[in-house]
Write an enzyme that holds these catalytic residues in place. Structure first.
Site, short mmCIF file in Angstrom:
data_model
loop_
_atom_site.label_atom_id
_atom_site.label_comp_id
_atom_site.label_asym_id
_atom_site.label_seq_id
_atom_site.Cartn_x
_atom_site.Cartn_y
_atom_site.Cartn_z
N GLY A 268 -1.95 -13.23 33.50
CA GLY A 268 -1.07 -12.19 32.94
C GLY A 268 0.32 -12.71 32.68
O GLY A 268 1.28 -12.33 33.38
N SER B 122 1.58 -13.48 28.98
CA SER B 122 2.12 -12.98 27.71
C SER B 122 2.24 -11.47 27.67
O SER B 122 1.45 -10.75 28.28
CB SER B 122 1.21 -13.43 26.57
OG SER B 122 1.03 -14.81 26.61
N GLU C 18 -2.09 -26.45 33.44
CA GLU C 18 -2.98 -25.91 32.42
C GLU C 18 -3.22 -26.97 31.34
O GLU C 18 -4.28 -27.03 30.74
CB GLU C 18 -2.33 -24.65 31.82
CG GLU C 18 -3.17 -23.94 30.77
CD GLU C 18 -2.50 -22.69 30.18
OE1 GLU C 18 -1.47 -22.24 30.74
OE2 GLU C 18 -3.01 -22.19 29.18
N GLU D 2 4.02 -25.69 18.11
CA GLU D 2 5.44 -25.78 17.74
C GLU D 2 6.28 -25.94 19.01
O GLU D 2 7.18 -26.77 19.07
CB GLU D 2 5.89 -24.53 16.97
CG GLU D 2 5.34 -24.43 15.55
CD GLU D 2 3.87 -24.08 15.51
OE1 GLU D 2 3.38 -23.40 16.44
OE2 GLU D 2 3.19 -24.49 14.55
C1 LIG Z 1 -7.15 -16.44 21.99
C2 LIG Z 1 -5.92 -16.35 22.82
C3 LIG Z 1 -6.03 -16.29 24.19
C4 LIG Z 1 -4.90 -16.16 24.99
N1 LIG Z 1 -5.04 -16.04 26.34
C5 LIG Z 1 -3.96 -15.75 27.11
C6 LIG Z 1 -4.11 -15.45 28.50
O1 LIG Z 1 -5.21 -15.46 29.06
N2 LIG Z 1 -3.00 -15.11 29.19
C7 LIG Z 1 -1.76 -15.08 28.62
O2 LIG Z 1 -0.79 -14.78 29.31
N3 LIG Z 1 -1.58 -15.36 27.31
C8 LIG Z 1 -2.66 -15.69 26.54
N4 LIG Z 1 -2.49 -15.95 25.20
C9 LIG Z 1 -1.18 -15.77 24.60
C10 LIG Z 1 -0.55 -17.05 24.10
O3 LIG Z 1 -0.05 -17.78 25.14
C11 LIG Z 1 0.53 -16.63 23.09
O4 LIG Z 1 -0.15 -16.18 21.93
C12 LIG Z 1 1.44 -17.76 22.72
O5 LIG Z 1 2.30 -18.03 23.77
C13 LIG Z 1 2.25 -17.47 21.46
O6 LIG Z 1 2.91 -16.24 21.57
P1 LIG Z 1 2.80 -15.15 20.43
O7 LIG Z 1 1.39 -14.97 20.10
O8 LIG Z 1 3.59 -13.99 20.85
O9 LIG Z 1 3.50 -15.83 19.16
P2 LIG Z 1 5.05 -15.99 18.91
O10 LIG Z 1 5.72 -16.55 20.10
O11 LIG Z 1 5.59 -14.76 18.33
O12 LIG Z 1 5.03 -17.14 17.82
C14 LIG Z 1 4.74 -16.93 16.46
C15 LIG Z 1 4.94 -18.24 15.75
O13 LIG Z 1 6.29 -18.65 15.87
C16 LIG Z 1 6.37 -19.95 16.42
N5 LIG Z 1 7.57 -20.09 17.20
C17 LIG Z 1 8.00 -19.28 18.20
N6 LIG Z 1 9.14 -19.74 18.69
C18 LIG Z 1 9.45 -20.87 18.02
C19 LIG Z 1 10.51 -21.81 18.07
N7 LIG Z 1 11.50 -21.68 18.93
N8 LIG Z 1 10.49 -22.84 17.21
C20 LIG Z 1 9.48 -22.99 16.31
N9 LIG Z 1 8.45 -22.12 16.22
C21 LIG Z 1 8.44 -21.08 17.06
C22 LIG Z 1 5.11 -20.07 17.24
O14 LIG Z 1 4.79 -21.42 17.46
C23 LIG Z 1 4.12 -19.37 16.36
O15 LIG Z 1 3.70 -20.23 15.35
C24 LIG Z 1 -3.62 -16.11 24.39
C25 LIG Z 1 -3.51 -16.20 23.00
C26 LIG Z 1 -4.64 -16.31 22.21
C27 LIG Z 1 -4.47 -16.39 20.72
#
Ligand SMILES: Cc1cc2nc3c(=O)[nH]c(=O)nc-3n(C[C@H](O)[C@H](O)[C@H](O)COP(=O)(O)OP(=O)(O)OC[C@H]3O[C@@H](n4cnc5c(N)ncnc54)[C@H](O)[C@@H]3O)c2cc1C
Ligand SMILES: Cc1cc2nc3c(=O)[nH]c(=O)nc-3n(C[C@H](O)[C@H](O)[C@H](O)COP(=O)(O)OP(=O)(O)OC[C@H]3O[C@@H](n4cnc5c(N)ncnc54)[C@H](O)[C@@H]3O)c2cc1C
Lengths: 376, 398
Positions: free
Chosen positions: B127, B129, B244, B385
């Site tokens: 938990g 994100s 991880e 990224e």
């Molecule tokens: C299939 C799947 C399983 C997952 N499982 C888990 C889980 O079990 N537990 C959990 O806690 N989370 C989980 N996650 C969440 C995952 O860790 C997040 O999706 C990830 O951290 C990215 O966050 P976001 O999706 O909010 O994208 P955002 O952070 O909003 O990013 C959107 C885009 O912007 C880019 N970006 C953001 N900031 C920057 C920056 N400073 N410079 C350049 N680019 C940037 C990102 O790289 C991405 O391309 C899972 C995600 C997926 C897709």
């Protein structure tokens, strides 16, 4: 040279865009697919009414368009909205019937234009991959009749069609160019078994088994043994259509991503402020414009002699395949998790873009074909 | 330097291979081989088989039931398990939570939770994100307020992988809303059967509800479930993330994928010859193989350099970026190799619930769904990224 659309085409584009914006919201599309219905017959009738189907045919075929740019304008809009209704069969099977049909066969084209009859192209087979000339299905004369035997795979809208345009071999070896004929096969002919399924991108498809299907001579579409030429020309038009559709899907995916980069905040600012993403959006824009140009090239060469037409068809499918993969993958990546969800429209555009690469030859196939066409 | 496996390492490989051959049930192996979806019971079965052999926790200390394998042993095991089409072990308890408990938990917490991870009593999920805290993980808003012997938790987590099967979740929660954002976070263990916890599935692009939203509505969590110190959770969170990433290169998965790809490309007809003989496709396959051969060594170099029981540092970001790119390229090639047979969506077959035969040859049904699913590799665990930014700052000094 003139890069502007004619007034008629602009009008068709604008009314179609308005119709789809009004009736084809992503939520409607999703619940349609979830409902298990292959597509929305009301929308399909509406598209026919707008002249979308008629726009796929020339005037002497009963339509009011039929040129490359008519296809491009319509399919770009269909791609932008993610339409799953069967307009492509009008170009493929419908196009073959209009181009090669004689006498009563031509009557079918009118019904297709009216949207009251659906004809699907049954061309692929388990071993054919993307080769139109690979035909194992046989057509053998038996007295007055012609008897078809074989299995056709990946027949788009096959389970919804009333008529199938089937490629079958009357002579020659499995991969020979000569000896292939096309037949009009009503789906209720004894020996025809159609099993439908849905593709990854939501579009209905089918496998068609032909077991001792007896047809009259009049079922043959075009000259005996000369079907490949007609098929290739129709598929070139189909390629123009799906390349334009991919272009529309790319535009839609790109627009969604631009908006998202402006809205989504991380680290206290819109993620679109990060140069790591900005440059990739810029590259994407360049590739989408290149895709638009290659579709324009194909649209304006559709009625040219074979060598020219086909090299443009392969060039378009190759470039659109590459650009489509880039757009699908990059847009998902730049969205983060949300880009992977079924609920959000982007993943549907990504699926359609990816699956278009698997229709009528992928990037690699058309690269090789382009090389061969240029060498020949 | 010596890239040859020692006699002991070779013997270990033989032992692992033999064990897999004798132990991995055929049905499970077929599911994994064909890319079918695994049910909860399938994953539990795999864990229990490993646990019975004492091989469930490769990097835990022996004292807690682990194997204390070194990098080479882990590599060998992973490669053999993948090539035998074994399921993957679930990382949430084994390689995420456990290292944190071992480093920062109390002995009570270790005794309470670690055995239950091994014997399958607990299924953990992650938990971290939240809707507003993805890459900017330190922006987590889920609140935990101390109330006597409990914390009262309110808020939402999202993207929680396999949360639908889990009975425990480790969470980053905000305990001090006034501190600098990294300094007000705590690491809390929450029993998902507690009143006020709601799990809602999210269907992904491949049609599978692999992730979830988890809502907390006045959930009362005993204070003894806090790991380490209050407001020090960010340190533990980052420690977990580097662990991880120890297996993030996915060399074993890619090796198995490459084998499948070659198998398919050798059988699929492309213009009268096998696809593997198509120069263009062969070139792309070969490039992926070359990249993978190098990655196997890069991975071992990085992982071996880390101190015993510790995770590598910023170098693991290289493994994440390149390892995931290679794996994604292989799934893309496998999808392309299937040609038109990648088109149909076959959830009934993939769910394994029906005996419906798949359309197309082996591997066709899963080719496109797994290509789409694997897009996640470059998003989660710190997006690629974010990893590049880590490399830029921590290694390049820019
Ligand atoms: C299939 C799947 C399983 C997952 N499982 C888990 C889980 O079990 N537990 C959990 O806690 N989370 C989980 N996650 C969440 C995952 O860790 C997040 O999706 C990830 O951290 C990215 O966050 P976001 O999706 O909010 O994208 P955002 O952070 O909003 O990013 C959107 C885009 O912007 C880019 N970006 C953001 N900031 C920057 C920056 N400073 N410079 C350049 N680019 C940037 C990102 O790289 C991405 O391309 C899972 C995600 C997926 C897709
Ligand atoms: C063959 C050639 C012909 C040229 N002709 C002309 C000419 O006719 N007239 C003229 O006026 N100039 C000319 N230039 C100069 C050219 O405009 C400059 O080289 C250019 O603007 C880059 O400036 P710089 O060389 O000082 O590199 P810098 O600006 O120092 O850049 C170094 C590197 O950093 C990158 N970089 C810089 N800022 C950013 C940023 N904000 N974000 C991301 N990356 C960044 C650059 O892309 C480059 O890779 C020419 C240069 C070349 C090589």
């Amino acid at each position: 040279m003139d890069f502007n659309l004619t007034e008629e085409r602009m009008m068709l584009r604008d009314t179609l865009r308005r119709f789809l914006a009004d009736k084809y919201a992503h939520e409607n599309r999703r619940s349609l697919i979830a409902s298990g219905e292959p597509y929305d017959t009301g929308i399909y009738a509406g598209l026919a009414e707008l002249g979308v189907l008629g726009g796929m045919f020339r005037e002497d075929q009963g339509g009011f368009g039929g040129e490359g740019f008519d296809l491009m304008v319509v399919f770009e809009e269909l791609g932008r909205a993610g339409v799953i209704e069967p307009v492509l069969p009008a170009v493929l099977a419908g196009g073959l019937i209009a181009a090669s049909g004689k006498g009563r066969q031509r009557g079918l084209a009118d019904e297709i234009i009216a949207g009251t009859h659906l004809a699907a192209l049954a061309q692929g087979e388990a071993g054919s991959r993307y080769d139109l000339n690979h035909v194992e299905t046989t057509a053998a004369a038996e007295g007055d009749a012609i008897v078809l035997n074989g299995i056709k795979t990946h027949v788009l809208y096959g389970a919804e069609a009333q008529t199938l345009v089937v490629s079958a071999r009357e002579a020659g070896a499995v991969a020979d160019a000569a000896g292939i004929s096309l037949f009009l096969v009503p789906v209720n002919t004894p020996g025809v078994t159609v099993s439908g399924h849905r593709n990854m991108d939501g579009i209905p498809s089918a496998t068609v088994a032909l077991e001792g299907v007896r047809l009259a001579e009049t079922a043959r579409l075009g000259a005996a043994g000369g079907g490949l030429e007609a098929l290739e020309a129709a598929v070139a038009r189909g390629l123009a259509a799906i390349c334009a559709e991919a272009l529309g899907a790319m535009e839609a995916a790109k627009d969604l991503t631009i908006s998202y980069l402006k809205e989504r905040k991380q680290f206290g600012m819109p993620i679109g402020k990060f140069q790591a993403l900005q440059h990739r959006m810029a590259d994407m824009l360049i590739e989408v414009e290149q895709a638009r140009s290659v579709v324009i090239n194909l649209a304006s060469n559709l009625d040219q002699p074979r060598a020219l037409r086909e090299s443009h068809a392969s060039a378009a499918k190759n470039l659109v395949g590459r650009a489509g993969a880039l757009v699908a993958e990059e847009c998902i990546q730049m969205h983060g998790g949300i880009g992977m969800t079924d609920e959000y429209a982007l993943s549907h555009f990504a699926r359609r873009l990816t699956m278009i690469d698997h229709l009528f030859g992928d990037t690699d196939y058309h690269l090789e074909r382009f090389i061969a066409l240029k060498a020949g | 330097m010596d890239l040859n496996y020692t006699r002991e390492e070779q013997a270990f490989r033989t032992e692992v291979r033999q064990w897999l051959k004798e132990t991995l049930p055929h049905e499970l192996r077929e599911k994994v081989r064909l890319g079918k979806r695994l049910a909860k019971a399938d994953m539990e079965l795999w864990h229990s088989l490993l646990n019975a052999r004492g091989w469930l926790a490769p990097n835990w200390p022996r004292a807690y039931g682990g194997c204390e394998w070194n990098a080479v042993q882990r590599h060998i095991f992973e490669e053999e398990a993948c090539l035998a089409h074994a399921p993957r072990s679930l990382p949430f308890g084994l390689t995420m939570l456990a290292p944190v408990l071992l480093a920062f938990g109390t002995e009570d917490q270790r005794q309470r939770f670690l055995p239950r991870i091994l014997n399958g009593q607990d299924w953990w999920c992650q938990g971290y994100s939240e809707p507003g805290a993805g890459s900017d993980l330190a922006a987590v808003k889920t609140r935990a307020v101390r109330d006597g012997g409990h914390y009262v938790v309110n808020g939402q987590k999202t993207w929680t992988t396999l949360g639908q099967h889990a009975n425990w979740i480790f969470c980053l929660v905000r305990t001090d809303p006034d501190a600098k954002k990294q300094e007000g976070i705590s690491f809390l263990l929450i029993d998902m059967d507690t009143p006020g916890v709601t799990v809602r599935p999210i269907v992904l692009i491949d049609g599978e509800p692999e992730v979830n939203e988890v809502f907390f509505d006045n959930v009362r969590v005993p204070a003894e479930n806090l790991v380490g110190e209050e407001n020090k959770g960010w340190t533990y969170a980052k420690y977990l993330l580097t662990h991880e990433r120890t297996n993030i290169a996915g060399v074993g998965f890619s090796t198995a994928l490459l084998t499948t790809l070659k198998h398919v490309a050798g059988r699929v007809n492309s213009g009268g010859r096998p696809l593997a003989e198509n120069p263009h496709f062969a070139a792309r396959m070969a490039q992926a193989e070359i990249d993978l051969m190098a990655m196997a060594t890069t991975n071992l170099r990085v992982v071996s350099a880390a101190a015993k029981g510790q995770a590598p540092g910023a170098e693991s970001s290289m493994l994440k970026v390149k390892g995931t790119v290679i794996r994604q390229e292989l799934t893309s090639l496998l999808r392309r190799a299937m040609g038109p047979d990648a088109l149909p969506f076959q959830p009934d077959f993939l769910d394994g619930g029906s005996n419906a035969a798949a359309l197309g040859p082996d591997h066709a049904a899963a080719a496109a769904p797994s290509y789409f699913n694997m897009r996640k590799l470059s998003i989660f665990g710190g997006s690629n990224e974010v990893q590049r930014t880590i490399i830029t700052k921590a290694i390049l000094g820019l």
